[in-house]
Design an enzyme around this catalytic site. Structure first.
Site, PDB file in Angstrom:
ATOM      1  N   SER A 316       0.814  -1.210   0.000  1.00  0.00           N
ATOM      2  CA  SER A 316       0.000   0.000   0.000  1.00  0.00           C
ATOM      3  C   SER A 316       0.850   1.263   0.000  1.00  0.00           C
ATOM      4  CB  SER A 316      -0.951  -0.064   1.200  1.00  0.00           C
ATOM      5  OG  SER A 316      -1.929   0.930   1.131  1.00  0.00           O
ATOM      6  N   ASP A 327      10.313   5.327 -10.039  1.00  0.00           N
ATOM      7  CA  ASP A 327       9.917   5.920 -11.323  1.00  0.00           C
ATOM      8  C   ASP A 327      10.705   7.182 -11.636  1.00  0.00           C
ATOM      9  OD1 ASP A 327       8.113   3.924 -11.735  1.00  0.00           O
ATOM     10  OD2 ASP A 327       6.325   5.171 -11.657  1.00  0.00           O
ATOM     11  N   LYS A 341      -0.636  -4.201  -3.128  1.00  0.00           N
ATOM     12  CA  LYS A 341      -1.912  -3.693  -2.629  1.00  0.00           C
ATOM     13  C   LYS A 341      -2.057  -2.244  -3.083  1.00  0.00           C
ATOM     14  CE  LYS A 341      -5.093  -2.082   0.307  1.00  0.00           C
ATOM     15  NZ  LYS A 341      -5.513  -0.685   0.406  1.00  0.00           N
TER      16      LYS A 341
END
Length: 559
Positions: A316, A327, A341
Protein backbone atom coordinates in the site's frame (compact mmCIF):
# COMPACT_ATOMS: atom_id res chain seq x y z
CA UNK A 1 16.77 -10.16 7.09
CA UNK A 2 14.06 -12.14 5.39
CA UNK A 3 10.55 -12.46 6.79
CA UNK A 4 11.13 -15.93 8.11
CA UNK A 5 14.40 -15.10 9.84
CA UNK A 6 13.63 -11.69 11.28
CA UNK A 7 12.22 -11.78 14.82
CA UNK A 8 8.53 -11.26 15.20
CA UNK A 9 7.55 -7.88 16.65
CA UNK A 10 7.37 -7.64 20.40
CA UNK A 11 3.85 -7.61 21.76
CA UNK A 12 2.95 -4.18 23.11
CA UNK A 13 -0.10 -2.32 24.28
CA UNK A 14 -0.19 -0.94 20.78
CA UNK A 15 -2.21 -3.04 18.32
CA UNK A 16 -0.68 -5.78 16.26
CA UNK A 17 1.32 -4.30 13.42
CA UNK A 18 0.52 -6.78 10.71
CA UNK A 19 -2.17 -9.38 10.29
CA UNK A 20 -3.61 -11.56 7.61
CA UNK A 21 -7.19 -10.88 6.45
CA UNK A 22 -9.48 -13.72 7.59
CA UNK A 23 -13.04 -13.07 6.49
CA UNK A 24 -14.69 -13.71 9.83
CA UNK A 25 -12.42 -11.56 12.02
CA UNK A 26 -13.38 -7.91 11.43
CA UNK A 27 -10.65 -6.50 13.68
CA UNK A 28 -7.95 -8.29 11.77
CA UNK A 29 -9.54 -7.09 8.58
CA UNK A 30 -8.92 -3.56 9.72
CA UNK A 31 -5.30 -4.30 10.50
CA UNK A 32 -4.80 -6.37 7.37
CA UNK A 33 -1.65 -6.35 5.34
CA UNK A 34 -1.82 -3.30 3.16
CA UNK A 35 -4.26 -1.00 4.96
CA UNK A 36 -4.17 1.96 2.61
CA UNK A 37 -6.34 4.82 3.83
CA UNK A 38 -7.25 8.01 1.99
CA UNK A 39 -7.89 10.76 4.54
CA UNK A 40 -10.47 13.47 4.13
CA UNK A 41 -14.02 14.41 4.90
CA UNK A 42 -16.60 11.70 4.39
CA UNK A 43 -17.85 12.31 0.83
CA UNK A 44 -20.55 9.67 0.91
CA UNK A 45 -24.21 10.53 0.69
CA UNK A 46 -27.29 8.30 0.83
CA UNK A 47 -27.51 8.10 -2.95
CA UNK A 48 -27.11 5.32 -5.47
CA UNK A 49 -26.68 4.73 -9.16
CA UNK A 50 -29.44 2.15 -8.90
CA UNK A 51 -31.76 3.39 -6.11
CA UNK A 52 -34.59 0.96 -6.88
CA UNK A 53 -32.23 -2.04 -6.71
CA UNK A 54 -30.72 -0.76 -3.48
CA UNK A 55 -34.12 -0.38 -1.86
CA UNK A 56 -35.27 -3.85 -2.99
CA UNK A 57 -32.09 -5.45 -1.65
CA UNK A 58 -32.39 -3.62 1.67
CA UNK A 59 -36.04 -4.63 2.14
CA UNK A 60 -35.31 -8.25 1.26
CA UNK A 61 -32.45 -8.45 3.76
CA UNK A 62 -34.55 -6.77 6.46
CA UNK A 63 -37.41 -9.21 5.85
CA UNK A 64 -35.15 -12.29 6.03
CA UNK A 65 -33.38 -11.08 9.17
CA UNK A 66 -36.74 -10.34 10.83
CA UNK A 67 -38.02 -13.86 10.11
CA UNK A 68 -34.80 -15.43 11.40
CA UNK A 69 -34.87 -13.35 14.58
CA UNK A 70 -38.56 -14.09 15.26
CA UNK A 71 -39.10 -17.66 14.09
CA UNK A 72 -35.80 -19.55 13.98
CA UNK A 73 -35.81 -22.61 16.23
CA UNK A 74 -32.95 -21.33 18.43
CA UNK A 75 -32.16 -17.91 19.77
CA UNK A 76 -29.91 -15.90 17.46
CA UNK A 77 -27.77 -12.80 17.71
CA UNK A 78 -29.27 -10.67 14.96
CA UNK A 79 -26.49 -8.07 15.12
CA UNK A 80 -23.77 -10.70 14.77
CA UNK A 81 -25.62 -12.20 11.80
CA UNK A 82 -25.87 -8.77 10.21
CA UNK A 83 -22.15 -8.13 10.72
CA UNK A 84 -21.36 -11.49 9.16
CA UNK A 85 -23.59 -10.80 6.18
CA UNK A 86 -21.97 -7.40 5.61
CA UNK A 87 -18.52 -9.00 5.71
CA UNK A 88 -19.50 -11.63 3.17
CA UNK A 89 -21.04 -8.96 0.93
CA UNK A 90 -17.85 -6.90 0.95
CA UNK A 91 -15.86 -10.04 0.25
CA UNK A 92 -17.53 -10.13 -3.18
CA UNK A 93 -16.11 -6.68 -4.02
CA UNK A 94 -12.37 -6.90 -3.38
CA UNK A 95 -9.95 -8.21 -0.72
CA UNK A 96 -9.60 -4.91 1.15
CA UNK A 97 -13.08 -3.40 1.57
CA UNK A 98 -13.86 -4.13 5.21
CA UNK A 99 -16.46 -3.60 7.93
CA UNK A 100 -15.36 -2.98 11.53
CA UNK A 101 -18.01 -3.38 14.25
CA UNK A 102 -18.30 -0.58 16.79
CA UNK A 103 -16.81 -2.55 19.69
CA UNK A 104 -13.66 -3.22 17.65
CA UNK A 105 -13.36 0.09 15.83
CA UNK A 106 -11.29 1.85 18.50
CA UNK A 107 -8.60 -0.81 18.57
CA UNK A 108 -8.56 -0.98 14.77
CA UNK A 109 -8.14 2.79 14.52
CA UNK A 110 -5.30 2.81 17.06
CA UNK A 111 -3.10 1.00 14.54
CA UNK A 112 -2.63 4.36 12.81
CA UNK A 113 -2.54 6.55 15.91
CA UNK A 114 0.73 8.09 17.08
CA UNK A 115 0.06 7.45 20.78
CA UNK A 116 -2.29 5.73 23.21
CA UNK A 117 -3.09 5.65 26.93
CA UNK A 118 -1.52 2.81 28.87
CA UNK A 119 1.33 1.73 31.13
CA UNK A 120 4.07 1.46 28.49
CA UNK A 121 5.36 -2.09 28.56
CA UNK A 122 6.43 -4.58 25.93
CA UNK A 123 5.34 -8.07 26.85
CA UNK A 124 5.33 -11.55 25.47
CA UNK A 125 3.47 -14.71 26.45
CA UNK A 126 5.73 -17.62 27.39
CA UNK A 127 4.06 -20.89 28.43
CA UNK A 128 0.76 -19.13 29.11
CA UNK A 129 2.50 -16.54 31.31
CA UNK A 130 2.60 -12.84 30.48
CA UNK A 131 6.25 -11.79 30.71
CA UNK A 132 7.71 -8.28 30.55
CA UNK A 133 10.17 -7.92 27.68
CA UNK A 134 11.01 -4.29 28.36
CA UNK A 135 9.34 -1.23 29.88
CA UNK A 136 9.14 1.68 27.44
CA UNK A 137 11.58 4.41 28.42
CA UNK A 138 9.96 7.14 30.51
CA UNK A 139 6.57 5.39 30.68
CA UNK A 140 4.69 4.48 33.87
CA UNK A 141 6.07 0.92 33.87
CA UNK A 142 9.63 2.21 33.55
CA UNK A 143 9.19 4.83 36.27
CA UNK A 144 7.63 2.22 38.57
CA UNK A 145 10.62 -0.09 38.24
CA UNK A 146 9.28 -2.93 36.09
CA UNK A 147 12.11 -5.13 34.85
CA UNK A 148 12.63 -7.44 31.87
CA UNK A 149 11.58 -10.92 32.93
CA UNK A 150 8.94 -9.83 35.44
CA UNK A 151 5.95 -12.14 35.14
CA UNK A 152 2.55 -10.46 35.36
CA UNK A 153 0.32 -12.74 37.41
CA UNK A 154 -2.73 -10.48 37.87
CA UNK A 155 -4.09 -7.09 36.79
CA UNK A 156 -6.27 -5.28 39.34
CA UNK A 157 -6.63 -8.54 41.24
CA UNK A 158 -7.78 -10.49 38.18
CA UNK A 159 -5.59 -13.43 37.22
CA UNK A 160 -3.97 -13.22 33.77
CA UNK A 161 -1.42 -16.05 33.81
CA UNK A 162 -2.31 -19.69 33.29
CA UNK A 163 -5.70 -18.92 31.76
CA UNK A 164 -4.72 -18.83 28.06
CA UNK A 165 -5.15 -15.07 27.85
CA UNK A 166 -4.73 -13.58 24.38
CA UNK A 167 -2.60 -10.62 23.45
CA UNK A 168 -5.70 -8.58 22.57
CA UNK A 169 -7.24 -9.34 25.98
CA UNK A 170 -4.03 -8.23 27.70
CA UNK A 171 -4.07 -5.01 25.68
CA UNK A 172 -7.52 -4.29 27.04
CA UNK A 173 -6.43 -4.77 30.64
CA UNK A 174 -3.29 -2.63 30.44
CA UNK A 175 -4.71 0.19 28.40
CA UNK A 176 -7.20 2.67 29.83
CA UNK A 177 -7.99 6.30 30.45
CA UNK A 178 -5.01 8.54 31.14
CA UNK A 179 -4.72 9.18 34.88
CA UNK A 180 -6.47 5.95 35.87
CA UNK A 181 -4.79 3.50 38.23
CA UNK A 182 -3.84 -0.11 37.53
CA UNK A 183 -2.24 -2.56 39.96
CA UNK A 184 0.01 -5.31 38.59
CA UNK A 185 0.90 -8.38 40.62
CA UNK A 186 4.41 -9.40 39.58
CA UNK A 187 6.54 -12.46 40.18
CA UNK A 188 10.18 -11.42 40.01
CA UNK A 189 13.26 -13.60 39.72
CA UNK A 190 14.84 -14.51 43.09
CA UNK A 191 11.80 -13.26 45.00
CA UNK A 192 9.68 -15.93 46.61
CA UNK A 193 6.51 -13.89 46.93
CA UNK A 194 4.65 -11.81 44.33
CA UNK A 195 4.84 -8.03 44.61
CA UNK A 196 2.15 -5.49 43.79
CA UNK A 197 3.06 -2.43 41.76
CA UNK A 198 0.57 0.43 41.28
CA UNK A 199 0.88 2.46 38.06
CA UNK A 200 -0.95 5.52 36.78
CA UNK A 201 -1.72 5.24 33.08
CA UNK A 202 -0.30 7.96 30.87
CA UNK A 203 0.07 8.85 27.20
CA UNK A 204 2.46 6.40 25.50
CA UNK A 205 4.05 7.17 22.12
CA UNK A 206 3.15 4.60 19.48
CA UNK A 207 6.15 5.20 17.26
CA UNK A 208 6.18 4.09 13.64
CA UNK A 209 9.87 4.91 13.11
CA UNK A 210 11.28 1.83 14.80
CA UNK A 211 14.91 2.92 14.78
CA UNK A 212 17.27 5.43 13.19
CA UNK A 213 21.05 5.25 13.46
CA UNK A 214 24.26 5.32 11.42
CA UNK A 215 25.26 2.04 9.78
CA UNK A 216 28.71 3.54 9.23
CA UNK A 217 30.19 7.01 9.46
CA UNK A 218 28.14 8.40 6.56
CA UNK A 219 25.26 5.98 5.89
CA UNK A 220 22.06 6.50 7.84
CA UNK A 221 19.39 3.88 8.41
CA UNK A 222 15.70 4.56 9.14
CA UNK A 223 13.14 1.79 9.58
CA UNK A 224 9.44 2.70 9.25
CA UNK A 225 6.94 0.08 10.41
CA UNK A 226 3.76 1.77 9.07
CA UNK A 227 2.46 5.16 7.92
CA UNK A 228 0.57 6.37 10.97
CA UNK A 229 -0.58 9.84 11.97
CA UNK A 230 2.80 10.77 13.44
CA UNK A 231 5.07 9.04 10.94
CA UNK A 232 6.11 12.10 8.94
CA UNK A 233 7.05 14.09 12.04
CA UNK A 234 8.99 11.14 13.46
CA UNK A 235 10.77 10.70 10.14
CA UNK A 236 11.71 14.38 9.90
CA UNK A 237 13.14 14.27 13.42
CA UNK A 238 15.15 11.12 12.64
CA UNK A 239 16.39 12.45 9.31
CA UNK A 240 17.51 15.73 10.87
CA UNK A 241 19.34 13.92 13.68
CA UNK A 242 21.21 11.73 11.18
CA UNK A 243 22.13 14.71 9.03
CA UNK A 244 23.61 16.43 12.07
CA UNK A 245 25.67 13.29 12.74
CA UNK A 246 27.21 13.55 9.28
CA UNK A 247 24.92 11.37 7.17
CA UNK A 248 25.45 11.71 3.42
CA UNK A 249 23.63 8.56 2.23
CA UNK A 250 20.51 6.82 3.50
CA UNK A 251 18.96 3.36 3.69
CA UNK A 252 15.16 3.59 4.10
CA UNK A 253 13.77 0.27 5.33
CA UNK A 254 10.13 -0.38 4.35
CA UNK A 255 10.28 -4.16 4.69
CA UNK A 256 7.14 -5.52 6.31
CA UNK A 257 5.50 -2.07 6.26
CA UNK A 258 1.77 -2.69 5.58
CA UNK A 259 0.93 0.91 4.61
CA UNK A 260 -1.37 3.40 6.28
CA UNK A 261 -2.18 7.03 5.57
CA UNK A 262 -1.49 8.04 1.99
CA UNK A 263 -0.72 11.67 2.75
CA UNK A 264 2.00 10.74 5.27
CA UNK A 265 3.62 8.53 2.65
CA UNK A 266 3.58 11.19 -0.07
CA UNK A 267 4.93 13.86 2.30
CA UNK A 268 7.79 11.54 3.11
CA UNK A 269 8.48 10.86 -0.58
CA UNK A 270 8.47 14.62 -1.17
CA UNK A 271 11.51 14.91 1.10
CA UNK A 272 13.53 13.00 -1.52
CA UNK A 273 12.15 14.32 -4.82
CA UNK A 274 12.90 17.83 -6.03
CA UNK A 275 10.82 20.13 -8.21
CA UNK A 276 7.17 19.56 -9.03
CA UNK A 277 6.83 15.90 -9.96
CA UNK A 278 3.96 13.47 -9.72
CA UNK A 279 4.24 11.15 -6.73
CA UNK A 280 1.07 9.09 -7.13
CA UNK A 281 -2.38 9.33 -8.63
CA UNK A 282 -5.65 7.60 -7.89
CA UNK A 283 -8.41 6.65 -10.30
CA UNK A 284 -11.93 5.87 -9.08
CA UNK A 285 -15.41 5.43 -10.51
CA UNK A 286 -15.81 9.14 -11.17
CA UNK A 287 -13.88 12.38 -10.96
CA UNK A 288 -14.81 12.62 -7.28
CA UNK A 289 -12.09 10.10 -6.37
CA UNK A 290 -9.50 10.96 -9.02
CA UNK A 291 -6.52 12.66 -7.42
CA UNK A 292 -2.95 13.57 -8.38
CA UNK A 293 -0.28 14.29 -5.79
CA UNK A 294 2.89 16.19 -6.68
CA UNK A 295 6.09 17.03 -4.86
CA UNK A 296 5.92 20.65 -3.75
CA UNK A 297 8.39 21.38 -0.95
CA UNK A 298 12.15 21.62 -0.87
CA UNK A 299 12.99 18.31 0.75
CA UNK A 300 15.71 17.66 3.27
CA UNK A 301 17.39 14.88 1.25
CA UNK A 302 16.73 15.52 -2.43
CA UNK A 303 20.30 14.60 -3.37
CA UNK A 304 22.62 11.87 -2.18
CA UNK A 305 22.67 8.06 -2.40
CA UNK A 306 19.35 6.52 -1.35
CA UNK A 307 18.43 2.84 -1.03
CA UNK A 308 14.88 1.64 -0.28
CA UNK A 309 14.50 -1.87 1.16
CA UNK A 310 11.26 -3.72 0.36
CA UNK A 311 9.94 -7.25 0.52
CA UNK A 312 6.74 -9.23 0.08
CA UNK A 313 5.38 -7.65 3.28
CA UNK A 314 5.69 -4.07 1.97
CA UNK A 315 2.25 -2.90 0.91
CA UNK A 316 0.00 0.00 0.00
CA UNK A 317 1.47 3.35 1.08
CA UNK A 318 4.91 1.72 1.36
CA UNK A 319 4.59 0.70 -2.28
CA UNK A 320 3.56 4.24 -3.21
CA UNK A 321 6.83 5.56 -1.76
CA UNK A 322 8.97 2.87 -3.39
CA UNK A 323 7.19 3.27 -6.74
CA UNK A 324 7.58 7.06 -6.82
CA UNK A 325 11.26 6.95 -5.95
CA UNK A 326 11.87 4.22 -8.52
CA UNK A 327 9.92 5.92 -11.32
CA UNK A 328 11.86 9.14 -10.81
CA UNK A 329 15.18 7.25 -10.62
CA UNK A 330 15.76 8.81 -7.22
CA UNK A 331 16.54 5.62 -5.29
CA UNK A 332 17.77 2.08 -5.78
CA UNK A 333 15.02 -0.33 -4.66
CA UNK A 334 16.50 -3.47 -3.09
CA UNK A 335 14.83 -6.68 -1.94
CA UNK A 336 11.91 -8.66 -3.34
CA UNK A 337 8.64 -7.88 -5.11
CA UNK A 338 6.24 -6.07 -2.82
CA UNK A 339 2.81 -7.28 -1.75
CA UNK A 340 0.79 -5.61 -4.50
CA UNK A 341 -1.91 -3.69 -2.63
CA UNK A 342 -2.99 -0.70 -4.69
CA UNK A 343 -6.59 -0.19 -3.60
CA UNK A 344 -7.56 2.96 -1.72
CA UNK A 345 -10.02 2.73 1.20
CA UNK A 346 -12.19 5.59 2.41
CA UNK A 347 -13.12 5.26 6.10
CA UNK A 348 -16.85 5.88 6.58
CA UNK A 349 -18.18 6.31 10.12
CA UNK A 350 -21.58 4.62 10.54
CA UNK A 351 -24.31 5.72 12.92
CA UNK A 352 -23.73 2.99 15.52
CA UNK A 353 -20.00 3.70 15.84
CA UNK A 354 -18.90 0.99 13.45
CA UNK A 355 -16.86 1.81 10.36
CA UNK A 356 -16.92 0.85 6.72
CA UNK A 357 -13.64 1.04 4.82
CA UNK A 358 -14.73 0.98 1.21
CA UNK A 359 -12.43 0.78 -1.79
CA UNK A 360 -13.01 3.92 -3.85
CA UNK A 361 -9.99 4.08 -6.16
CA UNK A 362 -6.74 2.46 -7.29
CA UNK A 363 -3.18 3.68 -6.79
CA UNK A 364 -0.92 4.29 -9.80
CA UNK A 365 2.76 5.19 -9.76
CA UNK A 366 3.97 8.28 -11.67
CA UNK A 367 4.80 6.19 -14.76
CA UNK A 368 1.25 4.76 -14.81
CA UNK A 369 1.83 1.40 -13.16
CA UNK A 370 -1.04 -0.12 -11.19
CA UNK A 371 0.26 -1.39 -7.86
CA UNK A 372 -2.66 -3.75 -7.22
CA UNK A 373 -2.19 -7.42 -8.02
CA UNK A 374 -5.06 -9.38 -9.53
CA UNK A 375 -7.87 -10.71 -7.34
CA UNK A 376 -10.00 -12.13 -10.14
CA UNK A 377 -9.65 -15.71 -8.86
CA UNK A 378 -11.31 -14.87 -5.57
CA UNK A 379 -10.36 -14.16 -1.99
CA UNK A 380 -8.96 -17.60 -1.18
CA UNK A 381 -6.52 -17.48 -4.09
CA UNK A 382 -5.60 -13.91 -3.23
CA UNK A 383 -4.73 -14.86 0.33
CA UNK A 384 -2.58 -17.73 -0.95
CA UNK A 385 -0.50 -15.44 -3.17
CA UNK A 386 2.54 -15.20 -0.89
CA UNK A 387 2.55 -18.96 -0.34
CA UNK A 388 2.35 -19.41 -4.11
CA UNK A 389 5.33 -17.11 -4.59
CA UNK A 390 7.28 -19.26 -2.15
CA UNK A 391 6.18 -22.47 -3.83
CA UNK A 392 7.03 -21.21 -7.32
CA UNK A 393 10.49 -20.08 -6.29
CA UNK A 394 9.93 -16.34 -6.71
CA UNK A 395 11.35 -15.55 -3.29
CA UNK A 396 14.65 -17.19 -4.23
CA UNK A 397 15.11 -16.56 -7.96
CA UNK A 398 14.39 -13.31 -9.77
CA UNK A 399 14.08 -15.07 -13.13
CA UNK A 400 11.05 -17.03 -11.87
CA UNK A 401 9.01 -13.82 -12.10
CA UNK A 402 7.33 -13.23 -15.45
CA UNK A 403 5.87 -9.91 -16.62
CA UNK A 404 3.73 -9.38 -19.72
CA UNK A 405 5.08 -6.91 -22.28
CA UNK A 406 1.80 -5.01 -22.00
CA UNK A 407 2.76 -4.12 -18.41
CA UNK A 408 6.06 -2.51 -19.39
CA UNK A 409 6.64 1.10 -18.32
CA UNK A 410 9.64 3.43 -18.20
CA UNK A 411 11.22 5.61 -15.55
CA UNK A 412 12.22 9.24 -16.08
CA UNK A 413 15.59 8.15 -17.44
CA UNK A 414 14.20 5.33 -19.58
CA UNK A 415 14.73 2.32 -17.36
CA UNK A 416 12.19 -0.47 -17.85
CA UNK A 417 9.84 -1.22 -14.95
CA UNK A 418 6.72 -3.37 -14.81
CA UNK A 419 3.21 -3.04 -13.43
CA UNK A 420 0.69 -5.74 -12.68
CA UNK A 421 1.09 -6.16 -8.96
CA UNK A 422 3.65 -4.82 -6.53
CA UNK A 423 6.96 -3.03 -7.06
CA UNK A 424 9.75 -5.17 -8.49
CA UNK A 425 13.09 -4.08 -6.97
CA UNK A 426 16.00 -2.89 -9.05
CA UNK A 427 18.26 -5.28 -7.16
CA UNK A 428 16.76 -8.62 -6.22
CA UNK A 429 17.90 -10.24 -2.96
CA UNK A 430 16.66 -13.81 -2.36
CA UNK A 431 15.40 -15.04 0.97
CA UNK A 432 17.85 -16.82 3.21
CA UNK A 433 16.97 -20.52 3.19
CA UNK A 434 18.49 -21.20 6.61
CA UNK A 435 15.18 -20.45 8.32
CA UNK A 436 13.30 -23.07 6.33
CA UNK A 437 13.32 -25.97 8.75
CA UNK A 438 10.57 -27.38 10.92
CA UNK A 439 12.83 -27.14 13.98
CA UNK A 440 13.51 -23.43 13.50
CA UNK A 441 9.84 -22.70 12.82
CA UNK A 442 8.75 -24.46 16.01
CA UNK A 443 11.36 -22.60 18.07
CA UNK A 444 9.86 -19.35 16.81
CA UNK A 445 6.23 -20.35 17.20
CA UNK A 446 6.84 -21.38 20.82
CA UNK A 447 8.73 -18.12 21.58
CA UNK A 448 11.64 -20.18 22.85
CA UNK A 449 14.42 -18.02 21.38
CA UNK A 450 13.09 -14.94 23.14
CA UNK A 451 12.44 -16.87 26.33
CA UNK A 452 15.99 -18.24 26.50
CA UNK A 453 17.51 -14.84 25.68
CA UNK A 454 15.52 -13.16 28.45
CA UNK A 455 16.48 -15.88 30.92
CA UNK A 456 20.15 -15.55 29.97
CA UNK A 457 20.03 -11.77 30.36
CA UNK A 458 18.52 -12.07 33.83
CA UNK A 459 21.24 -14.50 34.91
CA UNK A 460 24.11 -12.40 33.49
CA UNK A 461 22.65 -8.90 33.77
CA UNK A 462 25.55 -7.33 35.69
CA UNK A 463 28.30 -8.55 33.37
CA UNK A 464 26.34 -7.69 30.20
CA UNK A 465 25.42 -4.18 31.35
CA UNK A 466 29.05 -3.59 32.32
CA UNK A 467 29.79 -3.55 28.58
CA UNK A 468 29.13 -0.48 26.49
CA UNK A 469 26.88 -1.17 23.48
CA UNK A 470 29.80 -0.92 21.06
CA UNK A 471 31.80 -3.38 23.20
CA UNK A 472 28.86 -5.77 23.22
CA UNK A 473 28.54 -5.56 19.44
CA UNK A 474 32.22 -6.27 18.84
CA UNK A 475 33.02 -8.82 21.52
CA UNK A 476 29.92 -10.67 22.71
CA UNK A 477 29.39 -14.06 21.09
CA UNK A 478 26.79 -16.79 21.54
CA UNK A 479 28.86 -19.83 22.42
CA UNK A 480 28.15 -23.47 21.65
CA UNK A 481 27.22 -23.93 25.31
CA UNK A 482 24.65 -21.13 25.13
CA UNK A 483 23.20 -22.51 21.93
CA UNK A 484 23.00 -25.90 23.62
CA UNK A 485 21.10 -24.20 26.45
CA UNK A 486 18.44 -23.17 23.93
CA UNK A 487 18.34 -26.72 22.57
CA UNK A 488 17.83 -28.10 26.09
CA UNK A 489 15.05 -25.59 26.78
CA UNK A 490 13.36 -26.69 23.58
CA UNK A 491 13.74 -30.36 24.50
CA UNK A 492 12.14 -29.65 27.87
CA UNK A 493 9.27 -28.07 25.92
CA UNK A 494 8.77 -31.29 23.99
CA UNK A 495 10.91 -30.37 21.01
CA UNK A 496 13.84 -32.79 20.68
CA UNK A 497 16.91 -31.54 18.86
CA UNK A 498 17.27 -32.16 15.16
CA UNK A 499 21.05 -32.01 14.52
CA UNK A 500 20.69 -31.52 10.76
CA UNK A 501 18.20 -28.69 11.05
CA UNK A 502 20.12 -27.16 13.94
CA UNK A 503 23.29 -26.96 11.85
CA UNK A 504 21.31 -25.26 9.10
CA UNK A 505 19.91 -22.50 11.29
CA UNK A 506 22.62 -22.26 13.99
CA UNK A 507 24.09 -19.01 12.67
CA UNK A 508 20.64 -17.46 12.50
CA UNK A 509 19.79 -18.55 16.04
CA UNK A 510 23.06 -17.13 17.40
CA UNK A 511 22.27 -13.80 15.78
CA UNK A 512 18.74 -13.73 17.17
CA UNK A 513 19.83 -14.65 20.68
CA UNK A 514 22.46 -11.93 20.69
CA UNK A 515 19.90 -9.43 19.38
CA UNK A 516 17.26 -10.26 22.00
CA UNK A 517 19.81 -10.03 24.81
CA UNK A 518 20.85 -6.63 23.44
CA UNK A 519 17.19 -5.54 23.37
CA UNK A 520 16.87 -6.17 27.09
CA UNK A 521 20.22 -4.60 27.95
CA UNK A 522 20.55 -1.58 25.65
CA UNK A 523 17.35 -0.96 23.68
CA UNK A 524 16.23 -0.98 20.07
CA UNK A 525 19.23 0.62 18.36
CA UNK A 526 21.64 -2.08 19.55
CA UNK A 527 19.02 -4.76 18.92
CA UNK A 528 18.77 -3.74 15.26
CA UNK A 529 22.53 -3.27 14.95
CA UNK A 530 22.97 -6.94 15.93
CA UNK A 531 20.30 -8.12 13.49
CA UNK A 532 21.95 -6.16 10.71
CA UNK A 533 25.21 -8.08 11.18
CA UNK A 534 23.61 -10.90 9.17
CA UNK A 535 21.14 -8.86 7.12
CA UNK A 536 21.89 -9.57 3.46
CA UNK A 537 19.73 -6.70 2.20
CA UNK A 538 21.61 -4.23 4.42
CA UNK A 539 24.92 -5.54 3.10
CA UNK A 540 23.69 -5.10 -0.48
CA UNK A 541 22.51 -1.57 0.37
CA UNK A 542 25.92 -0.61 1.74
CA UNK A 543 27.59 -2.09 -1.34
CA UNK A 544 25.27 -0.04 -3.56
CA UNK A 545 26.22 3.10 -1.67
CA UNK A 546 29.92 2.40 -2.04
CA UNK A 547 29.80 1.57 -5.78
CA UNK A 548 27.51 4.45 -6.74
CA UNK A 549 24.45 2.45 -7.80
CA UNK A 550 22.46 3.89 -4.90
CA UNK A 551 22.32 7.18 -6.82
CA UNK A 552 20.55 6.13 -10.07
CA UNK A 553 20.13 9.66 -11.47
CA UNK A 554 23.82 10.43 -11.20
CA UNK A 555 24.77 7.05 -12.62
CA UNK A 556 22.34 7.29 -15.56
CA UNK A 557 23.23 10.90 -16.39
CA UNK A 558 26.89 9.95 -16.68
CA UNK A 559 26.18 7.40 -19.42
Amino acid sequence: MNLMSKPQPEYMEAPLRTARRPVRQPLLLALALGCGVLLGANPFRPSSQNPDGTVRGYLRFKEVLSYVDRDYVDSVNAEALSDYAIGRMLEQLDPHSTFIPAKQQQQAASFLQSDFDGVGVEFNIFHDTVTVVAPLSGGPADLSGLQPGDRIMAVNGERVSGIHITTEQMFGKLRGIRGSKVVLQLLRRRQAKPINVALIRNRIPNNSVDVAYLLDKQTGYIKISRFASGTYDEFKQALGDLRRQGMTSLVLDLRGNPGGYLDRATKLADEFIGGTRKLVYTDGKGDQYDTQTFSRVTGEFEEGPLVVLVDEGSASAAEVVAGALQDHDRALVVGRRTFGKGLVQQPIALNDGSELRLTIARYYTPSGRSIQKSYRKGLAAYEQDLQNRLRHGELFHADSIRFADSLRYHTDYGRTVYGGGGIMPDLFVPRDTSAFSAYYTRLQSHNLVREYALKYFQEHKAEIEALRPEQYLSSFRITDAQLQGLVELAAHDGMPANPTHLRTCASLLRNQLKAYIARSAYGKATYYAVLHEQDVEIKQALLAVSNGSANPIQKLSMK
